[in-house]
Write an enzyme that holds these catalytic residues in place. Structure first.
Site, PDB file in Angstrom:
ATOM      1  N   GLY A  10       0.827  -1.206   0.000  1.00 32.73           N
ATOM      2  CA  GLY A  10       0.000   0.000   0.000  1.00 32.73           C
ATOM      3  C   GLY A  10       0.853   1.244   0.000  1.00 32.73           C
ATOM      4  N   THR A  35      -2.765  -3.019  -7.651  1.00 31.91           N
ATOM      5  CA  THR A  35      -3.035  -2.093  -8.742  1.00 31.91           C
ATOM      6  C   THR A  35      -4.473  -2.172  -9.214  1.00 31.91           C
ATOM      7  OG1 THR A  35      -2.317  -3.715 -10.385  1.00 31.91           O
ATOM      8  CG2 THR A  35      -0.666  -2.183  -9.561  1.00 31.91           C
ATOM      9  N   ASN A 108      -6.853   2.188   9.724  1.00 33.94           N
ATOM     10  CA  ASN A 108      -7.845   2.516  10.752  1.00 33.94           C
ATOM     11  C   ASN A 108      -8.979   1.494  10.732  1.00 33.94           C
ATOM     12  OD1 ASN A 108      -6.824   4.733  12.118  1.00 33.94           O
ATOM     13  ND2 ASN A 108      -7.605   6.193  10.627  1.00 33.94           N
ATOM     14  N   SER A 134      -0.691   6.620  14.400  1.00 32.40           N
ATOM     15  CA  SER A 134      -1.156   8.009  14.397  1.00 32.40           C
ATOM     16  C   SER A 134       0.013   8.965  14.179  1.00 32.40           C
ATOM     17  CB  SER A 134      -1.839   8.356  15.722  1.00 32.40           C
ATOM     18  OG  SER A 134      -2.212   9.718  15.731  1.00 32.40           O
ATOM     19  N   GLY A 136      -0.240  11.120  11.020  1.00 28.17           N
ATOM     20  CA  GLY A 136      -0.387  11.677   9.690  1.00 28.17           C
ATOM     21  C   GLY A 136       0.846  11.461   8.839  1.00 28.17           C
ATOM     22  N   LYS A 189      -6.575   2.984  19.292  1.00 35.25           N
ATOM     23  CA  LYS A 189      -6.461   3.978  18.215  1.00 35.25           C
ATOM     24  C   LYS A 189      -7.808   4.641  17.940  1.00 35.25           C
ATOM     25  CE  LYS A 189      -4.613   6.233  14.732  1.00 35.25           C
ATOM     26  NZ  LYS A 189      -5.587   6.467  13.708  1.00 35.25           N
ATOM     27  N   HIS A 192      -8.285   7.137  20.601  1.00 35.09           N
ATOM     28  CA  HIS A 192      -7.404   8.262  20.260  1.00 35.09           C
ATOM     29  C   HIS A 192      -8.095   9.182  19.258  1.00 35.09           C
ATOM     30  CE1 HIS A 192      -4.671  10.133  17.341  1.00 35.09           C
ATOM     31  NE2 HIS A 192      -3.776  10.253  18.297  1.00 35.09           N
ATOM     32  N   ASN A 193      -8.658   8.595  18.210  1.00 35.90           N
ATOM     33  CA  ASN A 193      -9.300   9.407  17.178  1.00 35.90           C
ATOM     34  C   ASN A 193     -10.555  10.086  17.695  1.00 35.90           C
ATOM     35  OD1 ASN A 193      -7.264   8.312  15.612  1.00 35.90           O
ATOM     36  ND2 ASN A 193      -8.579   7.924  13.863  1.00 35.90           N
ATOM     37  N   GLU A 196      -9.399  12.981  19.480  1.00 39.41           N
ATOM     38  CA  GLU A 196      -8.969  13.931  18.441  1.00 39.41           C
ATOM     39  C   GLU A 196     -10.169  14.729  17.923  1.00 39.41           C
ATOM     40  OE1 GLU A 196      -7.704  13.282  13.849  1.00 39.41           O
ATOM     41  OE2 GLU A 196      -6.517  12.161  15.307  1.00 39.41           O
ATOM     42  N   TYR A 197     -11.279  14.048  17.648  1.00 40.00           N
ATOM     43  CA  TYR A 197     -12.501  14.740  17.222  1.00 40.00           C
ATOM     44  C   TYR A 197     -12.903  15.776  18.276  1.00 40.00           C
ATOM     45  CZ  TYR A 197     -14.047  11.811  13.225  1.00 40.00           C
ATOM     46  OH  TYR A 197     -14.177  11.194  12.008  1.00 40.00           O
ATOM     47  N   LYS A 266     -14.134  10.370   8.627  1.00 40.13           N
ATOM     48  CA  LYS A 266     -13.925   9.053   8.037  1.00 40.13           C
ATOM     49  C   LYS A 266     -14.485   7.912   8.877  1.00 40.13           C
ATOM     50  CE  LYS A 266     -10.028  10.031   5.014  1.00 40.13           C
ATOM     51  NZ  LYS A 266      -8.654   9.652   4.594  1.00 40.13           N
ATOM     52  N   HIS A 457     -41.468  -1.108  34.462  1.00 41.69           N
ATOM     53  CA  HIS A 457     -40.059  -1.469  34.335  1.00 41.69           C
ATOM     54  C   HIS A 457     -39.323  -1.549  35.671  1.00 41.69           C
ATOM     55  CE1 HIS A 457     -40.112  -1.418  30.011  1.00 41.69           C
ATOM     56  NE2 HIS A 457     -40.626  -0.207  29.990  1.00 41.69           N
TER      57      HIS A 457
END
Length: 488
Positions: A10, A35, A108, A134, A136, A189, A192-193, A196-197, A266, A457
């Site tokens: 990749g 490819t 991810n 992580s 970038g 991870k 973590h993201n 990050e958000y 994403k 309930h």
């Protein structure tokens, strides 16, 4: 020709830079790229003749030859799109591998997929590592934070490789250690993201508060972020925000002002929120950040709604108090809440899945290379060293003191935002979480009464032991039959 130490599949941005990182640390790297006809043909060749020219790479365009170019046990780092492409690639590779070979998914991926892949590959005598990466593009090239989990037998084989390319914290420690079994690496991870958000929305909230309540321009806001980055708020995201706010477009205007206010995503933030719902752990700050991206995407609808509810515009300079100081304190306290919620979710996941997560360890992994690296991660690590059973970061003495110091300004800024119609979803959500968490009594007794009234309930009583449930015949017309107790 010598066999390669590692193979990488990749060659998009992250994969290409990771390959260069491995090679720069003295490893021979075989590279391969799946490819797509008429689209990606020649990717390997372009890399070998371009950024990889004259370096210790082996380029292969045939997957069998790629596998055969690797020293055993083979270690193959896959950097492809999460989901079906990973499974398709694994299906291609599996017949070509030998027992003990190691497949590494550095994308991810969703942690349930990693849980499954560990079991499936171990049943075939192969080892699988789900490695959260992580940092970038820059981190991939110069040192990312790496969060590996999966087949623990693979760790001794990949440890040297991973720690060689990982970022180094200020004390020289590599920002890479084994996280745990199954999909633990990708779960960490994912969290973590999610954080990050939350961090990104908190910073956006602060930017809007300065702009809306006192007309602070981009240059002054950048100066404030630069200043804050030298103190308690020191972090990668604060640092780059200052740079973004100063950046000029070709015509001399500020580029940030020319960018459409519709944020993309994403999916990892959403996964964090869904996981929190499954675990029954409040992640409302991060959920607010995810939903705010959703509402930002509704640009045309927002423009219509703004016109329909048009009010007098906010006049800059109306804030009573030290605006910059209060925004700083609100941002700082809210960031603490963001991390507290993330670590609370990981603690619940460890309990639910039987993972042995080391939270002090995880905080140290995030000190360098990753997007959420910040000054107080060392303090988070120390909190869990001092008390490995710590339920919530907000109960740690250091963070309790920090929150108490920031609380007055935090409350003032949220109140001013509400009065003046400034949307600060993440900062206000963080404050609401703090108020709820620190309330010994919440109005959930009324909710339980309502649930019992219309659906039988049941409820617990303050004068009875926990776990003992009661039902009331509220109307005098019902019976003693009631619903069973269960948690979704």
């Amino acid at each position: 020709m010598a066999l390669s130490d590692i193979g990488l599949i990749g060659l998009a941005v992250m994969g290409e830079n990771l390959a260069l990182n491995f090679e720069s640390k003295g490893f021979q790297v075989s590279v391969y790229n799946r490819t797509v006809p008429c689209v990606e043909e020649g990717v390997v060749e372009r890399f070998i003749n371009g950024r990889g020219a004259g370096k210790n790479f082996v380029g292969k365009t045939d997957i069998k030859e790629f596998v055969e170019s690797l020293a055993t046990p083979r270690k193959i780092f896959m950097m492809v799109r999460a989901g079906a492409p990973v499974d398709e690639l694994i299906a291609q590779l599996t017949p070509l591998l030998s027992p003990g070979d190691i497949l590494i998914d550095g994308g991810n991926s969703h942690y349930p997929d990693s849980n499954r892949r560990v079991k499936e590959l171990e049943a075939k005598g192969l080892l699988f590592v789900g490695a959260g990466v992580s940092g970038g593009e820059e981190g991939a090239l110069n040192g990312p934070s790496i969060m590996p989990g999966g087949s623990e037998k693979a760790w001794p084989e990949v440890k040297e490789l991973f720690q060689a390319i990982a970022a180094k914290a200020e004390d020289g420690a590599p920002c890479c250690e084994w996280v745990g079994d199954e999909g633990a690496g990708h779960f960490v991870k994912m969290v973590h993201n999610g954080i990050e958000y939350g961090d990104m929305q908190l910073i956006a909230d602060a930017y809007l508060l300065l702009k809306s309540l006192d007309g602070v321009d981009n240059e002054r806001t950048a100066e404030l972020f630069d200043l804050w980055n030298r103190g308690k708020l020191n972090s990668y995201l604060i640092e780059i925000t200052a740079e973004i706010l100063k950046h000029k477009d070709k015509d001399g205007s500020y580029l940030v002002d020319n960018i459409l206010d519709a944020a993309g995503q994403k999916g990892t933030g959403k996964w964090s929120v869904v996981s929190s719902l499954d675990a029954g752990v409040p992640l409302n700050l991060i959920a607010s950040a995810v939903y705010e991206r959703n509402i930002s995407a509704l640009k045309e609808e927002r423009v219509k709604a703004a016109a329909a509810y048009e009010e007098d515009k906010i006049e800059p300079g109306i804030y009573m108090g030290k605006l910059a100081d209060d925004v700083h304190d609100a941002l700082y306290a809210s960031k603490i809440v963001s991390y507290a919620q993330g670590f609370r979710l990981m603690k619940q996941a460890a309990k639910d899945f039987g993972w042995k997560l080391n939270y002090a360890h995880i905080a140290r992994l995030w000190r360098g290379g990753c997007i959420i690296r910040s000054a107080f991660l060392q303090k988070i690590s120390e909190a869990f060293v001092n008390n490995p059973e710590l339920e919530n970061l907000l109960l740690d003495p250091y963070f309790r003191f920090e929150i108490e110091q920031a609380l007055p300004g935090w409350r003032r800024i949220v109140a001013a935002a509400a009065v003046n119609g400034v949307p600060v979803p993440a900062i206000s959500s963080a404050l609401n979480y703090f108020h709820s968490l620190t309330s010994a009594i919440l109005p959930a007794n009324l909710i339980q009464a309502q649930r019992d009234y219309f659906g039988a309930h049941t409820f617990e009583r303050v004068d009875a032991p926990r776990g003992q449930f009661f039902h009331e015949n509220w109307t005098g017309k019902g019976g003693d039959t009631h619903s069973g107790n269960y948690k979704v």
